[in-house]
Design an enzyme around this catalytic site. Structure first.
Site, mmCIF file in Angstrom:
data_model
loop_
_atom_site.group_PDB
_atom_site.id
_atom_site.type_symbol
_atom_site.label_atom_id
_atom_site.label_comp_id
_atom_site.label_asym_id
_atom_site.label_seq_id
_atom_site.Cartn_x
_atom_site.Cartn_y
_atom_site.Cartn_z
ATOM 1 N N SER A 139 26.915 -12.967 59.199
ATOM 2 C CA SER A 139 25.835 -13.281 58.213
ATOM 3 C C SER A 139 25.357 -11.647 58.470
ATOM 4 C CB SER A 139 24.745 -14.106 58.658
ATOM 5 O OG SER A 139 23.644 -14.409 58.699
ATOM 6 N N TYR B 94 22.345 -17.497 67.302
ATOM 7 C CA TYR B 94 22.499 -17.939 66.435
ATOM 8 C C TYR B 94 22.771 -16.419 65.975
ATOM 9 C CZ TYR B 94 23.694 -18.331 61.316
ATOM 10 O OH TYR B 94 24.703 -18.046 59.645
HETATM 11 N N1 LIG Z 1 23.729 -21.221 54.266
HETATM 12 C C1 LIG Z 1 22.905 -19.737 54.987
HETATM 13 O O1 LIG Z 1 21.958 -19.413 53.995
HETATM 14 C C2 LIG Z 1 23.711 -18.703 55.297
HETATM 15 C C3 LIG Z 1 23.691 -17.625 55.482
HETATM 16 C C4 LIG Z 1 24.752 -16.389 55.906
HETATM 17 C C5 LIG Z 1 25.324 -16.747 56.665
HETATM 18 N N2 LIG Z 1 26.237 -18.654 56.183
HETATM 19 C C6 LIG Z 1 27.371 -18.468 56.944
HETATM 20 O O2 LIG Z 1 27.729 -19.484 56.769
HETATM 21 C C7 LIG Z 1 28.985 -20.358 56.857
HETATM 22 C C8 LIG Z 1 28.468 -21.738 56.398
HETATM 23 O O3 LIG Z 1 27.192 -21.816 55.909
HETATM 24 P P1 LIG Z 1 26.529 -23.307 56.620
HETATM 25 O O4 LIG Z 1 25.977 -23.294 57.501
HETATM 26 O O5 LIG Z 1 25.328 -23.964 55.876
HETATM 27 O O6 LIG Z 1 27.379 -24.469 56.623
HETATM 28 P P2 LIG Z 1 28.616 -24.890 55.944
HETATM 29 O O7 LIG Z 1 29.476 -24.169 54.985
HETATM 30 O O8 LIG Z 1 27.264 -25.390 54.695
HETATM 31 O O9 LIG Z 1 28.588 -26.147 56.726
HETATM 32 C C9 LIG Z 1 28.591 -26.327 57.481
HETATM 33 C C10 LIG Z 1 30.231 -27.241 57.372
HETATM 34 O O10 LIG Z 1 30.703 -27.042 58.880
HETATM 35 C C11 LIG Z 1 31.202 -28.010 59.346
HETATM 36 N N3 LIG Z 1 30.583 -27.980 61.257
HETATM 37 C C12 LIG Z 1 29.638 -27.391 61.281
HETATM 38 N N4 LIG Z 1 30.093 -28.120 62.927
HETATM 39 C C13 LIG Z 1 31.178 -28.141 63.261
HETATM 40 C C14 LIG Z 1 31.492 -28.741 64.037
HETATM 41 N N5 LIG Z 1 31.540 -28.395 65.430
HETATM 42 N N6 LIG Z 1 33.084 -28.677 63.811
HETATM 43 C C15 LIG Z 1 33.505 -28.734 62.950
HETATM 44 N N7 LIG Z 1 32.987 -28.561 61.929
HETATM 45 C C16 LIG Z 1 31.839 -28.204 62.001
HETATM 46 C C17 LIG Z 1 30.359 -29.238 58.793
HETATM 47 O O11 LIG Z 1 31.657 -29.941 58.344
HETATM 48 P P3 LIG Z 1 30.868 -31.883 58.947
HETATM 49 O O12 LIG Z 1 29.114 -31.921 59.445
HETATM 50 O O13 LIG Z 1 31.224 -32.635 58.577
HETATM 51 O O14 LIG Z 1 31.569 -31.389 60.647
HETATM 52 C C18 LIG Z 1 30.314 -28.399 57.553
HETATM 53 O O15 LIG Z 1 31.354 -28.932 56.655
HETATM 54 C C19 LIG Z 1 27.957 -20.231 57.987
HETATM 55 O O16 LIG Z 1 29.255 -19.240 59.158
HETATM 56 C C20 LIG Z 1 26.661 -19.307 58.492
HETATM 57 O O17 LIG Z 1 27.190 -19.104 59.398
HETATM 58 C C21 LIG Z 1 24.816 -19.036 56.476
#
Ligand SMILES: NC(=O)c1ccc[n+]([C@@H]2O[C@H](COP(=O)([O-])OP(=O)(O)OC[C@H]3O[C@@H](n4cnc5c(N)ncnc54)[C@H](OP(=O)(O)O)[C@@H]3O)[C@@H](O)[C@H]2O)c1
Length: 261
Positions: free
Chosen positions: A144, A157
């Site tokens: 990120s 984080y």
């Molecule tokens: N969203 C943003 O604005 C943003 C910005 C910069 C970087 N990122 C990075 O992009 C990636 C995805 O972003 P997001 O957080 O928005 O997530 P996402 O892709 O919307 O969802 C997180 C996924 O991970 C799964 N997950 C979470 N904790 C888990 C665990 N303990 N075991 C197994 N599965 C797990 C969730 O499913 P379940 O709940 O079914 O387990 C879901 O499918 C992350 O690495 C994040 O740091 C996001």
């Protein structure tokens, strides 16, 4: 056979695949004809996504319900890939909380380490040995923009995302001579359910998950770090090259002040 599948197929594993960016990665890979092993905690959501992708793209999908904070996920992952040739591993899942670090119990910070730091290390250790034998494959580690400097209210984080930047760049250099491409993706805000829960409104440069997944997969094999989106590239240039670190941290603090969760 298409060239992406030849290089990074026939099977990809996406860790954290049930929704948001993880589901977008799964769909972008299915559209490239790659079979999938999908990891997340919610079995029904994972199965529904698997069914949709197999019927839309004709790929085989194996859902593996597991908690990536629990070290035993490696056993489930090993079993799921034992009879398949995995050419790509995408570690997408992350855990975060929004609060000053000491306002939350230590366990919350340790969970960040379990999911965001220990998780990708375990993931790479399971999948890389077979790729090294075949001298072919790839990894995507999700980081990120928050990983480039201190970030008040999301300190644990942001630190975990800094770890992934340095881990990914190190692995990219180590594994390139062995035919394995490693890419760290550093997006700004992405419209995912997680982000929508934390943010009141879209930050400048917010992207749809599909765009982030596509820009990331396009960069795989071309470089070791990608920042999806022109606004995010420009913001990173300003934050890292033009401003002092102290000012960059203060600016991050202004951005994270509005987050909740
Ligand atoms: N969203 C943003 O604005 C943003 C910005 C910069 C970087 N990122 C990075 O992009 C990636 C995805 O972003 P997001 O957080 O928005 O997530 P996402 O892709 O919307 O969802 C997180 C996924 O991970 C799964 N997950 C979470 N904790 C888990 C665990 N303990 N075991 C197994 N599965 C797990 C969730 O499913 P379940 O709940 O079914 O387990 C879901 O499918 C992350 O690495 C994040 O740091 C996001």
């Amino acid at each position: 056979m298409n060239s992406f599948r030849e290089k990074y197929g026939p099977v990809a594993v996406v860790a954290g695949a049930s929704e948001g960016l993880g589901a977008a990665f799964a769909e972008a890979l299915a559209a490239r004809g790659v079979d999938l092993v999908l990891l997340a905690r919610r079995a029904p959501v994972l199965s529904a996504l698997g069914d949709r992708l197999s019927s839309a793209y004709g790929v085989a999908v194996r859902p593996v319900p597991c908690d990536l904070a629990d070290p035993s996920f490696v056993d489930a992952l090993r079993d799921a890939v034992a009879d398949r040739e995995v050419g790509l591993g995408v570690y997408n899942a992350a855990y975060s909380f929004v609060a000053p670090l000491l306002d939350r119990p230590l366990e919350d910070s340790l969970r960040v380490v379990d999911v965001n730091v220990r998780g990708p290390l375990r993931f790479v250790h399971v999948l890389a040995p077979a790729m090294r034998k075949r001298r072919r494959g790839g990894f995507v580690l999700m980081s990120s923009l928050a990983g480039f400097q201190g970030a008040p209210k999301i300190g644990a984080y942001a630190s975990s995302k800094a770890f992934n930047i340095v881990l990914g760049e190190s692995l990219a250099a180590e594994l390139r001579p062995e035919g394995i491409d490693v890419l760290v993706s550093c997006p700004g805000a992405i419209r995912t359910p997680n982000y929508a829960q934390a943010a009141r409104k879209d930050a400048p440069g917010t992207l749809d998950a599909q765009i982030v997944a596509e820009r990331t997969l396009e960069a795989l094999g071309r470089r070791s770090l990608v920042i999806p989106g022109a606004v995010n590239k420009l913001a990173t240039f300003v934050m890292r090259r033009l401003l002092s670190r102290a000012v960059a941290v203060a600016l991050m603090g202004k951005n994270t002040a509005d987050l909740s969760g």
